[in-house]
Design a protein around this motif. Structure first.
Motif, PDB file in Angstrom:
ATOM      1  N   LEU A 162      32.300 -10.257  -9.427  1.00 53.51           N
ATOM      2  CA  LEU A 162      32.732 -10.250  -8.030  1.00 53.51           C
ATOM      3  C   LEU A 162      33.350 -11.584  -7.637  1.00 53.51           C
ATOM      4  O   LEU A 162      34.362 -11.628  -6.914  1.00 53.51           O
ATOM      5  N   LEU A 163      32.766 -12.679  -8.098  1.00 52.26           N
ATOM      6  CA  LEU A 163      33.345 -13.996  -7.815  1.00 52.26           C
ATOM      7  C   LEU A 163      34.730 -14.131  -8.438  1.00 52.26           C
ATOM      8  O   LEU A 163      35.652 -14.677  -7.828  1.00 52.26           O
ATOM      9  N   GLU A 164      34.882 -13.621  -9.667  1.00 58.20           N
ATOM     10  CA  GLU A 164      36.180 -13.705 -10.334  1.00 58.20           C
ATOM     11  C   GLU A 164      37.215 -12.830  -9.639  1.00 58.20           C
ATOM     12  O   GLU A 164      38.374 -13.223  -9.480  1.00 58.20           O
ATOM     13  N   ARG A 165      36.801 -11.653  -9.202  1.00 58.84           N
ATOM     14  CA  ARG A 165      37.741 -10.703  -8.601  1.00 58.84           C
ATOM     15  C   ARG A 165      38.081 -11.056  -7.160  1.00 58.84           C
ATOM     16  O   ARG A 165      39.222 -10.902  -6.728  1.00 58.84           O
ATOM     17  N   CYS A 166      37.086 -11.506  -6.396  1.00 64.83           N
ATOM     18  CA  CYS A 166      37.277 -11.685  -4.952  1.00 64.83           C
ATOM     19  C   CYS A 166      37.226 -13.138  -4.503  1.00 64.83           C
ATOM     20  O   CYS A 166      37.602 -13.436  -3.365  1.00 64.83           O
ATOM     21  N   GLY A 167      36.725 -14.041  -5.330  1.00 66.01           N
ATOM     22  CA  GLY A 167      36.631 -15.430  -4.916  1.00 66.01           C
ATOM     23  C   GLY A 167      35.505 -15.655  -3.914  1.00 66.01           C
ATOM     24  O   GLY A 167      34.554 -14.876  -3.826  1.00 66.01           O
ATOM     25  N   ARG A 168      35.610 -16.716  -3.146  1.00 70.78           N
ATOM     26  CA  ARG A 168      34.575 -17.081  -2.185  1.00 70.78           C
ATOM     27  C   ARG A 168      34.744 -16.345  -0.864  1.00 70.78           C
ATOM     28  O   ARG A 168      35.833 -15.881  -0.526  1.00 70.78           O
ATOM     29  N   PHE A 169      33.647 -16.283  -0.114  1.00 70.61           N
ATOM     30  CA  PHE A 169      33.643 -15.598   1.175  1.00 70.61           C
ATOM     31  C   PHE A 169      33.325 -16.581   2.289  1.00 70.61           C
ATOM     32  O   PHE A 169      32.763 -17.656   2.049  1.00 70.61           O
ATOM     33  N   ASP A 170      33.662 -16.197   3.516  1.00 67.90           N
ATOM     34  CA  ASP A 170      33.379 -17.019   4.685  1.00 67.90           C
ATOM     35  C   ASP A 170      32.053 -16.662   5.349  1.00 67.90           C
ATOM     36  O   ASP A 170      31.517 -17.436   6.140  1.00 67.90           O
ATOM     37  N   LEU A 171      31.535 -15.465   5.041  1.00 70.10           N
ATOM     38  CA  LEU A 171      30.304 -14.983   5.673  1.00 70.10           C
ATOM     39  C   LEU A 171      29.699 -13.905   4.795  1.00 70.10           C
ATOM     40  O   LEU A 171      30.424 -13.100   4.199  1.00 70.10           O
ATOM     41  N   VAL A 172      28.360 -13.876   4.721  1.00 68.90           N
ATOM     42  CA  VAL A 172      27.625 -12.822   4.019  1.00 68.90           C
ATOM     43  C   VAL A 172      26.760 -12.096   5.037  1.00 68.90           C
ATOM     44  O   VAL A 172      26.058 -12.733   5.839  1.00 68.90           O
ATOM     45  N   ILE A 173      26.812 -10.767   5.025  1.00 72.18           N
ATOM     46  CA  ILE A 173      26.029  -9.968   5.978  1.00 72.18           C
ATOM     47  C   ILE A 173      25.257  -8.889   5.227  1.00 72.18           C
ATOM     48  O   ILE A 173      25.583  -8.541   4.097  1.00 72.18           O
ATOM     49  N   GLY A 174      24.228  -8.347   5.877  1.00 70.49           N
ATOM     50  CA  GLY A 174      23.475  -7.238   5.307  1.00 70.49           C
ATOM     51  C   GLY A 174      22.597  -6.601   6.356  1.00 70.49           C
ATOM     52  O   GLY A 174      22.004  -7.299   7.183  1.00 70.49           O
ATOM     53  N   SER A 175      22.508  -5.286   6.325  1.00 75.19           N
ATOM     54  CA  SER A 175      21.693  -4.542   7.283  1.00 75.19           C
ATOM     55  C   SER A 175      20.662  -3.708   6.539  1.00 75.19           C
ATOM     56  O   SER A 175      20.985  -3.065   5.528  1.00 75.19           O
ATOM     57  N   ASP A 176      19.415  -3.724   7.013  1.00 71.14           N
ATOM     58  CA  ASP A 176      18.325  -2.958   6.396  1.00 71.14           C
ATOM     59  C   ASP A 176      18.159  -3.340   4.922  1.00 71.14           C
ATOM     60  O   ASP A 176      17.936  -2.481   4.070  1.00 71.14           O
ATOM     61  N   VAL A 177      18.240  -4.629   4.625  1.00 68.23           N
ATOM     62  CA  VAL A 177      18.118  -5.097   3.242  1.00 68.23           C
ATOM     63  C   VAL A 177      16.787  -5.776   2.963  1.00 68.23           C
ATOM     64  O   VAL A 177      16.563  -6.244   1.841  1.00 68.23           O
ATOM     65  N   LEU A 178      15.892  -5.833   3.946  1.00 70.84           N
ATOM     66  CA  LEU A 178      14.651  -6.589   3.793  1.00 70.84           C
ATOM     67  C   LEU A 178      13.424  -5.683   3.688  1.00 70.84           C
ATOM     68  O   LEU A 178      12.301  -6.127   3.919  1.00 70.84           O
ATOM     69  N   TYR A 179      13.624  -4.435   3.298  1.00 72.90           N
ATOM     70  CA  TYR A 179      12.516  -3.471   3.301  1.00 72.90           C
ATOM     71  C   TYR A 179      11.599  -3.608   2.087  1.00 72.90           C
ATOM     72  O   TYR A 179      10.473  -3.109   2.095  1.00 72.90           O
ATOM     73  N   ASN A 180      12.048  -4.273   1.014  1.00 64.43           N
ATOM     74  CA  ASN A 180      11.262  -4.328  -0.217  1.00 64.43           C
ATOM     75  C   ASN A 180      11.057  -5.774  -0.667  1.00 64.43           C
ATOM     76  O   ASN A 180      11.934  -6.366  -1.295  1.00 64.43           O
ATOM     77  N   PRO A 181       9.890  -6.368  -0.375  1.00 62.57           N
ATOM     78  CA  PRO A 181       9.641  -7.772  -0.768  1.00 62.57           C
ATOM     79  C   PRO A 181       9.730  -8.005  -2.272  1.00 62.57           C
ATOM     80  O   PRO A 181       9.954  -9.135  -2.707  1.00 62.57           O
ATOM     81  N   ASP A 182       9.573  -6.953  -3.079  1.00 66.72           N
ATOM     82  CA  ASP A 182       9.601  -7.118  -4.530  1.00 66.72           C
ATOM     83  C   ASP A 182      10.966  -7.578  -5.038  1.00 66.72           C
ATOM     84  O   ASP A 182      11.059  -8.105  -6.159  1.00 66.72           O
TER      85      ASP A 182
END
Length: 204
Positions: A162-182
């Motif tokens: 992904l880094l090779e294909r898209c390079g760096r990003f200005d912001l990272v987001i995520g929704s409902d990604v914290l449901y599994n502490p494992d």
């Protein structure tokens, strides 16, 4: 405001658990295909670290509040109004990333690990394919501002690709990604790979 209603006319569901949602907000329409699994279905196991689950196949509670929050804070993240490149982690069926791409000038890369799932005893699919299908359904609203890439949290090959294909990003987001502490350590490793010490991340 933002509201959803059942929508079944554009694409006939391939299985009774299929549902189409028409989501309206800020003058834009997003078509969302999801699978609700009213009846339990045995799932494949094994593969790339994660056992098959159903979390990426339907809309979860945090997505719409997160969308409203991001629409209010994004102008402060980039006060000069220039377009940002945004990475969404765990896009699922894609509402958050697609709505940002549809209602702002920002480019969003939506990601998913690509887990094989059984929709019924006869029908199978891949979560990445479902995400791509939803992006394709909304091509008129999204233009070239939304794309889909495979990303399993903590997977060095996926991160490097992904880094090779898209390079760096200005912001990272995520929704409902914290449901599994494992998997928090895999999530953190992925965030650090794309954020470093300068790029903000907003998760819910």
């Amino acid at each position: 405001g933002l509201r959803s209603s059942a929508h079944t006319q554009l694409n006939k569901p391939s299985h009774p658990a299929d549902r189409m949602l028409r989501t309206l907000g800020l003058g834009r329409t997003i078509l969302l295909r999801q699978h609700l699994f009213n009846q339990p279905v045995a799932q494949p196991r094994g593969g790339r670290r994660l056992a098959a689950d159903l979390t990426g196949l339907k809309l979860w509670p945090c997505a719409r509040p997160m969308l409203r929050h991001l629409q209010s804070v994004l102008p402060h993240v980039r006060p000069d109004g220039r377009s940002m490149r945004i990475l969404e982690l765990g896009s699922g069926c894609g509402l958050l990333g697609m709505a940002i791409a549809a209602t702002t000038p920002h480019e969003v890369v939506l990601t998913d690990p690509g887990i094989d799932v059984n929709l019924s005893e006869e029908v199978s699919c891949n979560t990445l394919s479902l995400l791509q299908r939803n992006v394709d359904l909304n091509q008129q609203e999204l233009g070239s501002r939304a794309s889909v890439q495979q990303l399993l949290w903590g997977d060095e090959a996926d991160i490097a690709h992904l880094l090779e294909r898209c390079g760096r990003f200005d912001l990272v987001i995520g929704s409902d990604v914290l449901y599994n502490p494992d998997v928090y350590h895999h999530l953190l490793r992925t965030i650090l790979a794309f954020c470093g010490s300068t790029v903000p991340a907003i998760l819910g």
